[in-house]
Design a protein around this motif. Sequence first.
Motif, short mmCIF file in Angstrom:
data_model
loop_
_atom_site.label_atom_id
_atom_site.label_comp_id
_atom_site.label_asym_id
_atom_site.label_seq_id
_atom_site.Cartn_x
_atom_site.Cartn_y
_atom_site.Cartn_z
N PRO A 158 0.83 -1.22 0.00
CA PRO A 158 0.00 0.00 0.00
C PRO A 158 0.86 1.26 0.00
CG PRO A 158 0.08 -0.94 2.20
CD PRO A 158 0.81 -1.91 1.31
N TYR A 159 0.25 2.33 -0.44
CA TYR A 159 0.85 3.67 -0.44
C TYR A 159 2.16 3.74 -1.22
CZ TYR A 159 -2.71 4.80 2.99
OH TYR A 159 -3.91 4.98 3.62
N VAL A 160 2.21 3.04 -2.34
CA VAL A 160 3.36 3.14 -3.25
C VAL A 160 2.81 3.52 -4.62
CG1 VAL A 160 5.31 1.98 -4.33
CG2 VAL A 160 4.69 1.43 -1.97
N PRO A 161 2.99 4.77 -5.09
CA PRO A 161 2.46 5.17 -6.40
C PRO A 161 3.25 4.53 -7.54
CG PRO A 161 3.78 6.94 -5.48
CD PRO A 161 3.69 5.88 -4.41
N THR A 162 2.54 4.04 -8.54
CA THR A 162 3.23 3.44 -9.69
C THR A 162 3.94 4.49 -10.52
OG1 THR A 162 1.58 1.67 -9.79
CG2 THR A 162 2.91 2.02 -11.75
N HIS A 163 3.29 5.61 -10.77
CA HIS A 163 3.86 6.66 -11.62
C HIS A 163 3.97 7.97 -10.84
CE1 HIS A 163 3.21 4.04 -15.08
NE2 HIS A 163 1.95 3.87 -14.67
N GLN A 164 5.11 8.65 -11.02
CA GLN A 164 5.31 9.99 -10.50
C GLN A 164 6.04 10.82 -11.56
OE1 GLN A 164 6.45 10.28 -6.12
NE2 GLN A 164 7.02 8.15 -6.52
N GLY A 217 6.17 24.80 -11.40
CA GLY A 217 6.39 23.36 -11.39
C GLY A 217 5.10 22.60 -11.24
N GLY A 218 5.03 21.48 -11.91
CA GLY A 218 3.87 20.61 -11.81
C GLY A 218 4.31 19.23 -11.35
N THR A 219 3.56 18.65 -10.42
CA THR A 219 3.89 17.32 -9.89
C THR A 219 2.65 16.43 -9.99
OG1 THR A 219 5.47 18.24 -8.32
CG2 THR A 219 4.71 16.01 -7.90
N PHE A 220 2.83 15.28 -10.63
CA PHE A 220 1.75 14.30 -10.74
C PHE A 220 2.11 13.08 -9.91
CE2 PHE A 220 0.27 10.31 -12.61
CZ PHE A 220 -1.10 10.49 -12.56
N ILE A 221 1.19 12.62 -9.07
CA ILE A 221 1.37 11.40 -8.28
C ILE A 221 0.17 10.49 -8.56
CG2 ILE A 221 1.57 10.40 -5.97
CD1 ILE A 221 2.94 12.91 -5.07
N ASP A 222 0.47 9.28 -8.95
CA ASP A 222 -0.56 8.32 -9.32
C ASP A 222 -1.37 7.89 -8.10
OD1 ASP A 222 -1.99 6.71 -11.00
OD2 ASP A 222 -0.41 5.23 -11.34
N ALA A 223 -2.54 7.32 -8.35
CA ALA A 223 -3.36 6.77 -7.27
C ALA A 223 -2.61 5.62 -6.59
CB ALA A 223 -4.70 6.29 -7.81
N MET A 224 -2.83 5.45 -5.29
CA MET A 224 -2.18 4.39 -4.53
C MET A 224 -3.23 3.57 -3.79
SD MET A 224 0.95 6.59 -2.82
CE MET A 224 -0.11 7.94 -2.29
N ARG A 225 -3.06 2.26 -3.80
CA ARG A 225 -3.96 1.43 -2.99
C ARG A 225 -3.62 1.64 -1.52
NH1 ARG A 225 -5.19 -3.42 -4.03
NH2 ARG A 225 -4.46 -3.59 -6.17
N GLU A 226 -4.64 1.53 -0.66
CA GLU A 226 -4.44 1.82 0.77
C GLU A 226 -4.33 0.57 1.62
OE1 GLU A 226 -6.06 5.60 2.31
OE2 GLU A 226 -7.62 5.30 0.80
N THR A 227 -4.59 -0.58 1.04
CA THR A 227 -4.35 -1.85 1.72
C THR A 227 -3.67 -2.78 0.72
OG1 THR A 227 -6.55 -2.66 1.11
CG2 THR A 227 -6.32 -1.65 3.28
N ASP A 280 -10.81 2.41 -1.57
CA ASP A 280 -9.60 1.77 -1.06
C ASP A 280 -8.36 2.26 -1.79
OD1 ASP A 280 -8.25 0.04 0.69
OD2 ASP A 280 -8.18 -1.54 -0.84
N ARG A 281 -8.43 3.46 -2.35
CA ARG A 281 -7.26 4.02 -3.00
C ARG A 281 -7.29 5.54 -2.90
NH1 ARG A 281 -10.14 2.30 -7.85
NH2 ARG A 281 -10.91 4.11 -9.01
N THR A 282 -6.12 6.14 -2.95
CA THR A 282 -6.04 7.60 -2.94
C THR A 282 -6.35 8.13 -4.33
OG1 THR A 282 -3.69 7.63 -3.53
CG2 THR A 282 -4.24 7.44 -1.18
N ASP A 283 -6.44 9.44 -4.45
CA ASP A 283 -6.70 10.06 -5.75
C ASP A 283 -5.39 10.34 -6.48
OD1 ASP A 283 -9.42 10.12 -5.28
OD2 ASP A 283 -9.40 12.16 -4.48
N TYR A 340 -7.97 16.76 -3.48
CA TYR A 340 -7.73 15.34 -3.71
C TYR A 340 -7.55 14.66 -2.36
CZ TYR A 340 -3.00 17.17 -3.18
OH TYR A 340 -1.88 17.84 -2.71
N ILE A 341 -7.75 13.34 -2.33
CA ILE A 341 -7.63 12.54 -1.12
C ILE A 341 -6.26 11.87 -1.11
CG2 ILE A 341 -8.53 10.53 0.13
CD1 ILE A 341 -11.29 11.25 -0.96
N VAL A 342 -5.53 12.04 -0.01
CA VAL A 342 -4.21 11.43 0.11
C VAL A 342 -4.22 10.19 0.99
CG1 VAL A 342 -2.98 13.59 -0.29
CG2 VAL A 342 -3.61 12.95 2.05
N ALA A 343 -5.26 9.98 1.79
CA ALA A 343 -5.36 8.80 2.66
C ALA A 343 -6.75 8.76 3.27
CB ALA A 343 -4.30 8.82 3.75
N ARG A 344 -7.12 7.59 3.75
CA ARG A 344 -8.37 7.43 4.48
C ARG A 344 -8.13 6.86 5.88
NH1 ARG A 344 -9.68 6.69 -0.81
NH2 ARG A 344 -11.57 7.76 -1.54
#
Length: 237
Positions: free
Chosen positions: A119-125, A143-153, A163-166, A197-201
Amino acid sequence: PTGEQQPDPEQSVNYEFGLRYASRHGRAEMIGFFSDYSNLTGQCAGSSGCADADRDRQFNFGDASIFGIEVTAGTELKPPVPLEIPLNVSYTLTKAKFNSSFTSDNPQFGDVARGDELPYVPTHQVAVTGGLIWPDTAGMMIGGTFIDAMRETAGQGPSADGDRTDAHLVFDLSAYLHITRYLQIYGKIENFLNNQYIVARRPFGARPGRPRFGYLGVKVLLDAATTRRSDPASERP
């Protein structure tokens, strides 16, 4: 391993390899990385939703592997006027999975099967920055920063919406101005488009990312010869 009072120490072997190129026109770098964990460990905290009895306990998570690549490139354009245009881009691809099955009291993991993603490891950044610099006078950067959605479990395959962040894209804007040879003012606006955006639940429901935030500052340059072109507005507080 469900979380022992005396867990085994974490053990891993890390590998890195890469290529680097540099010339008067720009620079580029590509790095591959692989971390082979024979015993991944972690600590249970209130922010991850752990019960009071499990807080600050160390957990064993068995075999895991984290691997990917990171690519960076940059250049600095110099038009026929007293102006510099720095451009930089970076991309990171990361894959992380468990290589063993176990049951954990840590709610981020629970019942884990071999092959489950961490969990909490983005595939793309992706991060891109560009700016305008007037030497010895002023500068501004965007500057622009993109962080992919991450599963939370831990799990495999598509995760449910709850069950995932935005995935999110955030833009920052910074600038600085030399008032005198030894005095500089600077400022920065983070997330200046105020994207939501949601970073965690965890631990108590959805947690938003940082809203628009700005600051101003003054910097005294004690060694103007080496620091006058620094951009403190690009530094994170």
